[in-house]
Design a protein around this motif. Structure first.
Motif, PDB file in Angstrom:
ATOM      1  N   GLU A  14       0.728  -1.199   0.032  1.00  0.00           N
ATOM      2  CA  GLU A  14      -0.016   0.099   0.009  1.00  0.00           C
ATOM      3  C   GLU A  14       0.854   1.116  -0.120  1.00  0.00           C
ATOM      4  O   GLU A  14       0.285   2.405  -0.106  1.00  0.00           O
ATOM      5  N   LYS A  15       2.203   1.313  -0.016  1.00  0.00           N
ATOM      6  CA  LYS A  15       3.198   2.391   0.011  1.00  0.00           C
ATOM      7  C   LYS A  15       3.811   2.506  -1.297  1.00  0.00           C
ATOM      8  O   LYS A  15       4.943   3.243  -1.251  1.00  0.00           O
ATOM      9  N   THR A  16       3.503   1.856  -2.299  1.00  0.00           N
ATOM     10  CA  THR A  16       4.106   1.933  -3.619  1.00  0.00           C
ATOM     11  C   THR A  16       4.240   3.456  -3.975  1.00  0.00           C
ATOM     12  O   THR A  16       5.200   3.786  -4.349  1.00  0.00           O
ATOM     13  N   ASP A  17       3.093   4.115  -3.967  1.00  0.00           N
ATOM     14  CA  ASP A  17       3.028   5.351  -4.569  1.00  0.00           C
ATOM     15  C   ASP A  17       3.914   6.378  -3.702  1.00  0.00           C
ATOM     16  O   ASP A  17       4.684   7.248  -4.194  1.00  0.00           O
ATOM     17  N   ALA A  18       3.891   6.173  -2.303  1.00  0.00           N
ATOM     18  CA  ALA A  18       4.776   7.048  -1.313  1.00  0.00           C
ATOM     19  C   ALA A  18       6.360   6.608  -1.957  1.00  0.00           C
ATOM     20  O   ALA A  18       7.186   7.317  -1.862  1.00  0.00           O
ATOM     21  N   SER A  19       6.591   5.324  -2.044  1.00  0.00           N
ATOM     22  CA  SER A  19       8.027   5.061  -2.537  1.00  0.00           C
ATOM     23  C   SER A  19       8.324   5.729  -3.651  1.00  0.00           C
ATOM     24  O   SER A  19       9.420   6.213  -3.916  1.00  0.00           O
ATOM     25  N   ASN A  20       7.676   5.365  -4.798  1.00  0.00           N
ATOM     26  CA  ASN A  20       7.897   6.240  -6.052  1.00  0.00           C
ATOM     27  C   ASN A  20       8.101   7.664  -5.745  1.00  0.00           C
ATOM     28  O   ASN A  20       8.984   8.351  -6.419  1.00  0.00           O
ATOM     29  N   LYS A  21       7.171   8.308  -4.985  1.00  0.00           N
ATOM     30  CA  LYS A  21       7.427   9.893  -5.024  1.00  0.00           C
ATOM     31  C   LYS A  21       8.730  10.028  -4.213  1.00  0.00           C
ATOM     32  O   LYS A  21       9.285  11.150  -4.662  1.00  0.00           O
ATOM     33  N   PHE A  22       9.173   9.232  -3.165  1.00  0.00           N
ATOM     34  CA  PHE A  22      10.429   9.340  -2.713  1.00  0.00           C
ATOM     35  C   PHE A  22      11.744   9.408  -3.721  1.00  0.00           C
ATOM     36  O   PHE A  22      12.501  10.213  -3.529  1.00  0.00           O
ATOM     37  N   TYR A  23      11.708   8.377  -4.338  1.00  0.00           N
ATOM     38  CA  TYR A  23      12.614   8.152  -5.409  1.00  0.00           C
ATOM     39  C   TYR A  23      12.869   9.244  -6.509  1.00  0.00           C
ATOM     40  O   TYR A  23      13.591   9.656  -6.875  1.00  0.00           O
ATOM     41  N   GLU A  24      11.704   9.607  -7.018  1.00  0.00           N
ATOM     42  CA  GLU A  24      11.542  10.874  -7.858  1.00  0.00           C
ATOM     43  C   GLU A  24      12.102  12.223  -7.182  1.00  0.00           C
ATOM     44  O   GLU A  24      12.633  12.877  -8.026  1.00  0.00           O
ATOM     45  N   THR A  25      11.649  12.233  -5.941  1.00  0.00           N
ATOM     46  CA  THR A  25      12.250  13.499  -5.284  1.00  0.00           C
ATOM     47  C   THR A  25      13.966  13.467  -5.260  1.00  0.00           C
ATOM     48  O   THR A  25      14.280  14.383  -5.343  1.00  0.00           O
ATOM     49  N   LEU A  26      14.507  12.231  -4.878  1.00  0.00           N
ATOM     50  CA  LEU A  26      15.722  12.094  -4.511  1.00  0.00           C
ATOM     51  C   LEU A  26      16.595  11.980  -5.727  1.00  0.00           C
ATOM     52  O   LEU A  26      17.528  12.414  -5.762  1.00  0.00           O
ATOM     53  N   SER A  27      16.038  11.496  -6.816  1.00  0.00           N
ATOM     54  CA  SER A  27      16.721  11.025  -8.085  1.00  0.00           C
ATOM     55  C   SER A  27      17.677  12.302  -8.615  1.00  0.00           C
ATOM     56  O   SER A  27      18.809  12.038  -9.002  1.00  0.00           O
ATOM     57  N   PRO A  28      16.964  13.532  -8.732  1.00  0.00           N
ATOM     58  CA  PRO A  28      17.694  14.543  -9.354  1.00  0.00           C
ATOM     59  C   PRO A  28      18.968  14.786  -8.426  1.00  0.00           C
ATOM     60  O   PRO A  28      20.187  15.298  -8.993  1.00  0.00           O
ATOM     61  N   HIS A  29      18.607  14.944  -6.993  1.00  0.00           N
ATOM     62  CA  HIS A  29      19.779  15.034  -6.202  1.00  0.00           C
ATOM     63  C   HIS A  29      20.923  14.050  -6.240  1.00  0.00           C
ATOM     64  O   HIS A  29      22.178  14.465  -6.188  1.00  0.00           O
ATOM     65  N   LEU A  30      20.355  12.873  -6.320  1.00  0.00           N
ATOM     66  CA  LEU A  30      21.510  11.710  -6.577  1.00  0.00           C
ATOM     67  C   LEU A  30      22.339  11.875  -7.889  1.00  0.00           C
ATOM     68  O   LEU A  30      23.648  11.848  -7.831  1.00  0.00           O
ATOM     69  N   ARG A  31      21.845  12.336  -8.945  1.00  0.00           N
ATOM     70  CA  ARG A  31      22.395  12.364 -10.150  1.00  0.00           C
ATOM     71  C   ARG A  31      23.249  13.593 -10.278  1.00  0.00           C
ATOM     72  O   ARG A  31      24.321  13.616 -10.984  1.00  0.00           O
ATOM     73  N   ARG A  32      23.194  14.482  -9.495  1.00  0.00           N
ATOM     74  CA  ARG A  32      23.905  15.922  -8.945  1.00  0.00           C
ATOM     75  C   ARG A  32      25.017  15.462  -8.223  1.00  0.00           C
ATOM     76  O   ARG A  32      26.034  16.469  -7.921  1.00  0.00           O
TER      77      ARG A  32
END
Length: 218
Positions: A14-32
């Motif tokens: 039931e937390k898949t959407d929250a997990s995806n949101k966290f990843y989308e938030t972190l991804s640009p920070h990680l790549r930089r």
């Protein structure tokens, strides 16, 4: 020297959407983030499972990412309500490893990746976990002898490749497994000496700074 992070996790359904949101938030920070060499996402048959493999120019570069404020805040939120379980293993490629070794199981890891269309076969794509990796070994090698030292094993995939993640008690047993592999075109192999190994509940080897500033939002 190259440093690796292997994150394996399971999300509450039931937390898949929250997990995806966290990843989308972190991804640009990680790549930089300074020092990141590469990141690759892997999956298995369970839609709630995933693995992130990242490589860094040094242990220090990875540590900077781990204690980045926004990363700390999302880690805490994910740990407390998104991931049902996870395991993180960190370390250098073993030939250049200088970090203090952990006493935890899986002291050495072997990452072996091969194309799905290789001689190892598409059968791998239909299994998320294997009880044995004997089909990876070349002719003349005894799986019962070589794999008796195997501590743990997981199989992950991308659209084109399969990745076997295995844990071994020492460098000698890891090397024996490596030498017995039936290598195929397009494959690659990494041996990692684990410096840190921790889970959501056993965090003794987690970085010292693990809690975010509580007054800031994600």
């Amino acid at each position: 020297m190259p440093y690796y992070a292997i994150f394996e996790g399971s999300v509450y359904p039931e937390k898949t959407d929250a997990s995806n949101k966290f990843y989308e938030t972190l991804s640009p920070h990680l790549r930089r983030q300074r020092g990141l060499v590469e990141e690759i996402n892997y999956f298995n048959q369970n839609p709630n499972d995933s693995m992130l493999l990242s490589s860094w120019i040094s242990e220090e570069a990875l540590t900077e990412w781990q204690v980045l404020p926004i990363h700390l805040r999302i880690q805490k939120a994910a740990r407390e309500g998104v991931f049902s379980s996870y395991r993180i293993r960190l370390g250098h490629e073993s030939e250049s490893a200088t970090s203090k070794m952990t006493s935890s199981p899986g002291q050495f890891m072997v990452l072996y990746q091969h194309p799905k269309s290789s001689a190892h076969g598409l059968d791998d794509a239909n299994r998320s976990l294997l009880p044995s990796m004997g089909h990876l070994l070349g002719e003349g090698y005894d799986p019962s002898e070589i794999l008796k030292a195997l501590l743990d094993h997981a199989l992950w995939s991308t659209e084109t490749h399969m990745l076997h993640v295995s844990g071994w008690p020492d460098k000698a047993t890891a090397e024996i497994f490596e030498h017995s592999l039936k290598r195929v075109p397009g494959d690659w192999l990494r041996r990692i000496a684990v410096a840190r190994d921790y889970t959501g509940t056993h965090r003794r080897e987690a970085p010292e700074k693990t809690e975010p500033d509580s007054d800031k939002k994600l």
